[in-house]
Design a protein around this motif. Structure first.
Motif, short mmCIF file in Angstrom:
data_model
loop_
_atom_site.label_atom_id
_atom_site.label_comp_id
_atom_site.label_asym_id
_atom_site.label_seq_id
_atom_site.Cartn_x
_atom_site.Cartn_y
_atom_site.Cartn_z
N VAL B 53 0.84 -1.20 0.00
CA VAL B 53 0.00 0.00 0.00
C VAL B 53 0.88 1.25 0.00
CG1 VAL B 53 -1.72 1.32 1.30
CG2 VAL B 53 -1.95 -1.15 1.10
N GLY B 54 1.96 1.20 0.76
CA GLY B 54 2.88 2.34 0.83
C GLY B 54 3.48 2.69 -0.51
N ARG B 55 3.69 1.67 -1.33
CA ARG B 55 4.32 1.90 -2.62
C ARG B 55 3.29 2.30 -3.68
NH1 ARG B 55 5.07 -2.47 -5.71
NH2 ARG B 55 5.17 -3.67 -3.80
N VAL B 56 2.20 1.52 -3.74
CA VAL B 56 1.23 1.67 -4.83
C VAL B 56 0.15 2.71 -4.48
CG1 VAL B 56 -0.42 0.43 -6.29
CG2 VAL B 56 1.65 -0.72 -5.49
N GLY B 57 -0.24 2.75 -3.22
CA GLY B 57 -1.35 3.60 -2.79
C GLY B 57 -1.08 5.08 -3.08
N GLY B 58 -2.06 5.74 -3.66
CA GLY B 58 -1.97 7.18 -3.91
C GLY B 58 -1.07 7.56 -5.06
N SER B 59 -0.47 6.57 -5.71
CA SER B 59 0.46 6.88 -6.81
C SER B 59 -0.26 6.84 -8.16
CB SER B 59 1.62 5.88 -6.79
OG SER B 59 2.30 5.93 -8.04
N GLU B 60 -0.31 8.00 -8.83
CA GLU B 60 -0.95 8.07 -10.15
C GLU B 60 -0.17 7.23 -11.17
OE1 GLU B 60 -0.64 10.88 -8.34
OE2 GLU B 60 -2.76 11.39 -8.02
N VAL B 61 1.16 7.22 -11.00
CA VAL B 61 2.00 6.47 -11.94
C VAL B 61 1.65 4.98 -11.91
CG1 VAL B 61 4.37 5.78 -12.50
CG2 VAL B 61 3.88 8.13 -11.81
N TRP B 62 1.57 4.43 -10.68
CA TRP B 62 1.23 3.00 -10.55
C TRP B 62 -0.20 2.74 -10.99
CZ3 TRP B 62 4.69 -0.42 -10.87
CH2 TRP B 62 5.94 -0.27 -10.27
N VAL B 64 -1.85 4.30 -13.38
CA VAL B 64 -1.86 4.28 -14.85
C VAL B 64 -1.19 2.99 -15.33
CG1 VAL B 64 -0.92 5.37 -16.93
CG2 VAL B 64 -1.95 6.78 -15.13
N PHE B 65 -0.06 2.64 -14.68
CA PHE B 65 0.66 1.43 -15.09
C PHE B 65 -0.24 0.20 -14.97
CE2 PHE B 65 3.02 -2.39 -13.83
CZ PHE B 65 3.81 -2.56 -14.95
N TYR B 66 -0.86 0.03 -13.78
CA TYR B 66 -1.70 -1.17 -13.60
C TYR B 66 -3.00 -1.08 -14.40
CZ TYR B 66 1.50 -3.44 -10.45
OH TYR B 66 2.60 -4.06 -9.96
N GLY B 67 -3.45 0.15 -14.65
CA GLY B 67 -4.63 0.33 -15.51
C GLY B 67 -4.34 -0.17 -16.92
N VAL B 68 -3.18 0.21 -17.45
CA VAL B 68 -2.77 -0.23 -18.80
C VAL B 68 -2.57 -1.75 -18.80
CG1 VAL B 68 -0.89 -0.14 -20.49
CG2 VAL B 68 -1.75 1.98 -19.47
N PHE B 69 -1.95 -2.26 -17.74
CA PHE B 69 -1.69 -3.69 -17.59
C PHE B 69 -3.02 -4.46 -17.65
CE2 PHE B 69 1.40 -6.55 -14.91
CZ PHE B 69 1.15 -7.60 -15.75
N LYS B 113 -10.81 -2.71 -10.63
CA LYS B 113 -11.29 -2.52 -9.25
C LYS B 113 -10.11 -2.60 -8.27
CE LYS B 113 -14.61 -4.55 -6.05
NZ LYS B 113 -15.59 -5.62 -5.87
N VAL B 114 -9.25 -3.61 -8.47
CA VAL B 114 -8.08 -3.78 -7.59
C VAL B 114 -7.15 -2.59 -7.73
CG1 VAL B 114 -5.99 -5.16 -7.22
CG2 VAL B 114 -8.18 -6.30 -7.58
N ALA B 115 -6.86 -2.19 -8.99
CA ALA B 115 -5.92 -1.08 -9.22
C ALA B 115 -6.43 0.20 -8.56
CB ALA B 115 -5.72 -0.88 -10.72
N ILE B 116 -7.75 0.45 -8.72
CA ILE B 116 -8.33 1.68 -8.16
C ILE B 116 -8.37 1.62 -6.62
CG2 ILE B 116 -10.48 3.04 -8.02
CD1 ILE B 116 -10.90 2.22 -11.03
#
Lengths: 241, 124
Positions: B53-62, B64-69, B113-116
């Motif tokens: 959560v500390g890494r991915v949470g709140g990060s727009e970059v992640w 977008v990355f996981y959204g594209v994934f 849903k998971v990414a968001i």
């Protein structure tokens, strides 16, 4: 003097009912599998059905499954394929067996027709000859696949043919690709439509069994990859409607 | 004789599906490399929910990355599943298309849903 012999198991029957029957055949120098089958039919069991014509790798009619692999029997020396002194000869896979080693090639050639694997000319006798340079890239693509003699070895090897009855198969698609690259041919779009679909070029898994087994050392997988690119480009332009 | 399918395949659609699967495969190849590299680096100090959560949470970059994934998977997997079902089952193409469409909807919905959710778990 007792002559050296070996055991040959030959498929007798059709798709529904059949079994392997063993024959003892004399071992001879430079003996081909076709020699063996011919010996059995002429000396041991005249009831055996098989197909051949030229005996020298030109006609492509004598293809059978030898020790599990499809081959031209006329160009296969016994010494190259014999395993533990035994030989097993069966009809080609993926085709309906008529009797023993003879298969019905109807589906195979119907699929050539379905792939529009025939030349469609656009010029008349009054037109000049098409001038095609041997260095032309498309000519080279066509030349790479042109030597197919329609023996069905690739078709028998292909797992996609076994899984998907609609699949046109490596030989028909390879021929279609040579025509797509023929400068004089005018059937391009219609042919691209014919080879695109659930049974078309996109169904190929690129396993390359056809490349491995083609007795002419052709590369149908590369031809099919060419068709995949050509159909994709045509689809992007909306030409395959 | 060659059997005709109940739903004749459309040459244009089939070629476009093939292209979509190839393009999505290129995107996936890149995404998977980044994803695996991140996993390997992330587990070095032990794996915990708080760390993720500390890494991915709140990060727009992640996000977008996981959204594209997820979108690449949504395109890629159902097309492959369609080919497998066509080869391995007796189902009609109409049913296969429906099943694969449902698979695409499910993958897209659950993945996004998971990414968001992860994005919303972190940050200020």
């Amino acid at each position: 003097m007792s002559e050296e012999t070996f055991t040959v198991s030959v498929w007798r029957g059709d798709d529904e009912v059949g079994r392997y029957q063993d024959y003892e055949v004399p071992r001879m120098e430079s003996q081909t599998v076709l020699d063996v089958i011919t010996y059995i039919q002429r000396r041991l069991d005249p009831n055996l059905s098989y197909r051949f014509a030229c005996r020298v790798g030109v006609c492509g009619s004598c293809a059978m499954t030898v020790n599990g692999k499809p081959r031209w029997t006329c160009r296969t020396h016994v010494s190259k394929v014999i395993e533990d002194g035994r030989l097993e000869v069966a009809p080609l896979r993926n085709l309906k067996v008529i009797k023993d080693l003879s298969v019905d090639m109807t589906d195979f050639f119907d699929k050539w027709a379905k792939a529009e694997a025939r030349f469609v000319g656009g010029s008349t006798r009054h037109d000049d000859f098409a001038k095609v340079s041997p260095d032309d890239k498309r000519r080279q693509e066509a030349s790479a696949g042109i030597e197919c003699i329609g023996c069905g070895v690739c078709y028998a090897t292909c797992d996609v043919v076994a899984w998907n009855t609609e699949y046109l198969g490596p030989a028909a698609l390879n021929r279609a690709w040579t025509l797509i690259n023929d400068e004089r041919d005018t059937g391009r779009l219609s042919r691209l439509k014919a080879v695109s679909g659930t049974g078309g070029c996109q169904a190929c898994h690129s396993q390359q069994g056809c490349v491995e087994r083609c007795p002419k050392h052709l590369n149908p997988t590369a031809s099919i990859a060419g068709l995949k690119r050509a159909t994709a480009m045509a689809a992007l332009k909306g030409e395959l409607k | 004789m060659i059997e005709e399918t109940a739903v004749p395949s459309n040459p244009q659609t089939e070629a476009r599906l093939w292209l979509a699967q190839r393009v999505s495969a290129m995107v996936l190849a890149l995404c998977i490399v980044v994803h695996l590299a991140t996993i390997i680096m992330a587990v070095q100090g032990g794996l915990s929910a708080a760390e993720i959560v500390g890494r991915v949470g709140g990060s727009e970059v992640w996000l977008v990355f996981y959204g594209v994934f997820v979108l690449a998977i949504t395109v890629h997997a159902p097309i492959g599943l369609r080919a497998i079902l066509n080869e391995m089952t007796k189902l009609s193409m109409g049913r296969i298309n429906l099943l694969c469409f449902l698979a695409a909807v499910m993958l897209g919905y659950l993945g996004l849903k998971v990414a968001i959710r992860f994005y919303m778990l972190g940050g200020a």
